[in-house]
Write an enzyme that holds these catalytic residues in place. Structure first.
Site, mmCIF file in Angstrom:
data_model
loop_
_atom_site.group_PDB
_atom_site.id
_atom_site.type_symbol
_atom_site.label_atom_id
_atom_site.label_comp_id
_atom_site.label_asym_id
_atom_site.label_seq_id
_atom_site.Cartn_x
_atom_site.Cartn_y
_atom_site.Cartn_z
ATOM 1 N N GLU A 78 0.848 -0.893 -0.119
ATOM 2 C CA GLU A 78 0.052 0.298 -0.095
ATOM 3 C C GLU A 78 0.676 1.616 0.361
ATOM 4 O O GLU A 78 -0.103 2.142 0.390
ATOM 5 C CB GLU A 78 -1.115 -0.092 1.280
ATOM 6 C CG GLU A 78 -2.070 -0.908 1.218
ATOM 7 C CD GLU A 78 -2.860 -0.738 1.584
ATOM 8 O OE1 GLU A 78 -4.164 -0.508 1.768
ATOM 9 O OE2 GLU A 78 -2.916 -1.105 3.126
ATOM 10 N N HIS A 97 -0.261 5.249 7.891
ATOM 11 C CA HIS A 97 -1.569 4.470 7.551
ATOM 12 C C HIS A 97 -1.641 3.708 8.528
ATOM 13 O O HIS A 97 -0.583 2.954 8.679
ATOM 14 C CB HIS A 97 -1.501 3.964 6.341
ATOM 15 C CG HIS A 97 -2.695 2.834 5.892
ATOM 16 N ND1 HIS A 97 -3.940 3.442 6.133
ATOM 17 C CD2 HIS A 97 -2.969 1.620 5.624
ATOM 18 C CE1 HIS A 97 -4.361 2.580 5.430
ATOM 19 N NE2 HIS A 97 -4.019 1.103 5.480
ATOM 20 N N HIS A 99 -4.739 0.447 11.183
ATOM 21 C CA HIS A 99 -6.187 -0.224 10.844
ATOM 22 C C HIS A 99 -6.066 -0.221 12.352
ATOM 23 O O HIS A 99 -6.424 -1.527 12.837
ATOM 24 C CB HIS A 99 -6.117 -1.649 10.557
ATOM 25 C CG HIS A 99 -5.617 -1.533 9.363
ATOM 26 N ND1 HIS A 99 -4.713 -2.964 8.778
ATOM 27 C CD2 HIS A 99 -5.540 -0.811 7.951
ATOM 28 C CE1 HIS A 99 -4.231 -2.270 7.552
ATOM 29 N NE2 HIS A 99 -4.600 -1.431 7.484
ATOM 30 N N HIS A 167 -11.620 -0.396 6.647
ATOM 31 C CA HIS A 167 -10.217 -0.490 5.649
ATOM 32 C C HIS A 167 -9.334 0.449 7.656
ATOM 33 O O HIS A 167 -8.756 -0.911 7.992
ATOM 34 C CB HIS A 167 -10.112 0.191 4.896
ATOM 35 C CG HIS A 167 -8.491 0.614 4.619
ATOM 36 N ND1 HIS A 167 -8.303 0.062 3.375
ATOM 37 C CD2 HIS A 167 -7.178 -0.361 5.408
ATOM 38 C CE1 HIS A 167 -6.686 -0.499 2.806
ATOM 39 N NE2 HIS A 167 -6.034 -0.292 4.462
HETATM 40 MN MN MN Z 1 -4.058 -0.343 5.070
#
Ligand code: MN
Length: 265
Positions: A78, A97, A99, A167
């Protein structure tokens, strides 16, 4: 932010371990920083869990998210998230980034994370949502194509955070330490908001409060103090305590210090 490349690399490795220890990153998620001397490049670790990241894991990428040197290791799938945001936002110096469990209920339910306490103001007045399905239909939800990264960067706009439906979230900062603070305060805010909702009446900060408290949380004194605190909490043992012999001198002596600390216990 330090401008010597080695210092930035060390700082990025530590940022990875801090964010992992504070529960923002787990086996997944990643954090990057813009190259201190070349704004057309950024630094991001090889594909590895953030808690284990060492300076030797840090690689250099162009803003098209291509590795500058041919990689001998796996890369994060990603990474276009980082490259596309650096392309779209010249003011952004660091990107995370994640989660994090704290924000997942919000991005699953599609409910906004709003500043509910003074340090939560670090996320800003609004954290917009981005739904990959709106533009790209059925995918595995990973942001891997340049057009997906560009779409995410458009949704982020001028904001500090973008929430990614079903996500996770992506957070940006004008420096690495400020990004770390914002990412951690955002997760604390989400936890408090969810708990306050269960108590009944709750309200976000007023608009003026968000502006004033947001500026407070970005003060160098606050950012330095939290960085020092979170650095001290990073475990001194574990995989990163045993470094290969080729490691830089600074990191080797840090590792020896950790070894001594371990023996004293
Ligand atoms: Mn991700």
């Amino acid at each position: 932010m330090p401008d010597k490349l080695n210092d930035v690399v060390e700082e990025l490795a530590l940022a990875n371990r801090i964010l992992a220890h504070e529960g923002v990153l787990d086996a997944f998620g990643h954090v990057s920083v813009r190259h201190p001397r070349d704004p057309g490049r950024y630094l991001l670790p090889r594909s590895r869990s953030p808690a284990l990241i060492e300076p030797d894991d840090i690689l250099e990428f162009t803003l098209d998210s291509e590795p500058v040197r041919p990689p001998k290791v796996h890369l994060y799938a990603e990474r276009v998230i980082h490259g596309c945001i650096y392309q779209a936002r010249s003011d952004v110096m660091a990107v995370c980034h994640h989660h994090a469990p704290a924000i997942m209920p919000f991005v699953i339910a599609g409910k906004p994370v709003m500043p509910v306490f003074h340090l939560g103001a670090a996320i800003g007045e609004e954290a917009p949502f981005w739904d990959q399905h709106d533009e790209f239909g059925d995918t595995n939800l990973l942001v891997v194509k340049p057009e997906e990264g560009q779409s995410l960067a458009r949704a982020l706009g001028r904001h500090s955070v973008v929430l990614m439906n079903r996500h996770g979230a992506t957070v940006v900062g004008n420096g690495l330490k400020g990004l770390v603070s914002r990412s951690i305060f955002m997760c604390q805010n989400a936890e408090y908001q969810l708990r306050a909702v269960t108590l009944g009446a709750w309200a976000p900060l007023h608009r003026g409060e968000i502006k004033l408290a947001g500026a407070l949380s970005a003060l160098p004194t606050v950012v330095t103090r939290t960085w020092e605190y979170w650095s001290a909490r990073v475990p001194s043992s574990g995989a990163h305590a045993s470094r290969p012999r080729s490691a830089p001198k600074v990191a080797r002596s840090a590792s020896r210090a950790r070894g001594k600390a371990k023996r004293r216990r």
